[in-house]
Scaffold this active site. Structure first.
Site, mmCIF file in Angstrom:
data_model
loop_
_atom_site.group_PDB
_atom_site.id
_atom_site.type_symbol
_atom_site.label_atom_id
_atom_site.label_comp_id
_atom_site.label_asym_id
_atom_site.label_seq_id
_atom_site.Cartn_x
_atom_site.Cartn_y
_atom_site.Cartn_z
ATOM 1 N N ARG A 54 4.326 -6.613 6.220
ATOM 2 C CA ARG A 54 3.842 -7.598 5.578
ATOM 3 C C ARG A 54 3.326 -8.497 7.252
ATOM 4 O O ARG A 54 4.087 -9.319 7.541
ATOM 5 C CB ARG A 54 4.306 -8.702 4.147
ATOM 6 C CG ARG A 54 4.867 -7.649 3.675
ATOM 7 C CD ARG A 54 3.464 -7.807 2.466
ATOM 8 N NE ARG A 54 4.119 -7.140 0.764
ATOM 9 C CZ ARG A 54 4.071 -5.709 0.705
ATOM 10 N NH1 ARG A 54 3.769 -4.938 1.915
ATOM 11 N NH2 ARG A 54 4.414 -5.223 -0.572
ATOM 12 N N HIS A 62 -4.424 -2.246 5.483
ATOM 13 C CA HIS A 62 -3.710 -2.159 5.226
ATOM 14 C C HIS A 62 -3.577 -1.033 4.099
ATOM 15 O O HIS A 62 -3.310 -0.555 2.938
ATOM 16 C CB HIS A 62 -3.720 -3.285 3.568
ATOM 17 C CG HIS A 62 -2.000 -3.443 3.367
ATOM 18 N ND1 HIS A 62 -1.622 -4.862 2.703
ATOM 19 C CD2 HIS A 62 -1.326 -2.392 2.879
ATOM 20 C CE1 HIS A 62 -0.649 -4.511 2.195
ATOM 21 N NE2 HIS A 62 -0.026 -3.687 2.688
#
Length: 309
Positions: free
Chosen positions: A224, A272
């Protein structure tokens, strides 16, 4: 049986179709803000808007379409006291291992330097890194972290792992707890972040901790964006203490056009994609767990709300 489905990307039709095939006894209801929805037995979602929370009051369990839980746990006590179940592997471990292995080898074999040379028309062989000095440290030794470790071990790199609680893994030097983090970082040439995002791990990789890495270290973050203090990382890359980074996650996504990372050639950026959810495998996994819950059987991958994963 009714399943409430929410997709932040709005692409719901393939999910409805696959649920109809893999869990035909269920009716799938797509959430739409403002629409009247009859009570549902289960919810399948990832990054739900706050307006959806009212529809969760009567569900028996909430299924997440990813491995992390930070996107829903941020709502705290507004969530019903039911199991929150994240995805297990569901095809993500091999993707994560591919991504990390690529960037480890790219840095180790100096392919980034060779690409730079090629752009300038330079033909020159560069000094190779010594494998015995090229330690790789993986932060987070869950299913995905162990997938990366298993992929790296055959290459003969010294592999280290850091986790919240003690672990023992053949061929891996293991560290655990805050008291060993400094020792772990100071001996790590390539740092791979695969931690869950919790209040304890938010901004864990700040200037002080990143500075513990040896000169010329490299960072790979596939967990993250909130784990990394981005201005601190940028400063350490520009100073030369950190040679570069491969980042797949960011504190704000999509990464804003004005973000300085775009202008730093030593920081690789991907949108991502290190481990994308494989829809069919994910639904197959959720269908099996729903049937188990209906039969009163225990299921795996239930989120521990106190730990945050």
């Amino acid at each position: 049986m009714r399943i409430l489905l929410h997709r932040a990307d709005g692409v719901t039709e393939p999910w409805v179709r696959d649920f109809a095939e893999l869990l035909p006894e269920a009716e799938v209801v797509v959430w739409q803000e403002g629409a009247s929805i009859a009570p549902c037995d289960y919810a399948v979602l990832w990054m739900p808007p706050e307006a959806l929370l009212a529809e969760l009051a009567q569900v028996k369990a909430i299924f997440l379409t990813g491995a992390g839980a930070d996107a829903i746990l941020k709502y705290g006590d507004a969530l019903p006291p039911v199991p929150i179940i994240r995805l297990g592997d569901a095809g993500m471990a091999i993707q994560m291992a591919e991504y990390v292995t690529y960037f480890v080898l790219r840095y180790f074999r100096r392919f980034d330097d060779y690409e730079q040379q090629a752009r300038s028309g330079t033909w020159a062989q560069l000094a190779q890194h010594r494998k015995e000095d090229f330690s790789i440290g993986v932060m987070g030794m869950g299913v995905l972290g162990m997938g990366v470790i298993d992929a790296l071990l055959p290459f003969g790199f010294p592999v280290r792992g850091w986790s919240r609680s003690p672990k023992q893994v053949d061929g891996v030097q293991c560290f655990s707890g805050a008291e060993s983090l400094g020792e772990f970082l100071s001996g790590t040439r390539v740092l791979v972040c695969m931690l869950p995002l919790t209040p304890d791990t938010h901004n864990l990789l700040d200037r002080a901790r990143l500075s513990l890495l040896p000169q010329g270290a490299y960072l790979i973050n596939v967990a993250r964006g909130g784990h990394v203090a981005e201005p601190d990382l940028l400063a350490l890359v520009r100073s030369g203490h950190i040679a570069g980074a491969a980042l797949d996650v960011f504190s704000e996504e999509p990464l804003p056009a004005a973000h300085p990372f775009w202008d730093e050639p030593r920081i690789g950026i991907t949108p991502h994609i290190s481990a994308l959810t494989i829809r069919t495998e994910s639904i197959r996994q959720m269908a099996g767990k729903i049937r188990a819950l209906e039969n009163g059987e225990p299921v795996a991958d239930v989120v521990d709300r106190t730990r945050g994963y």
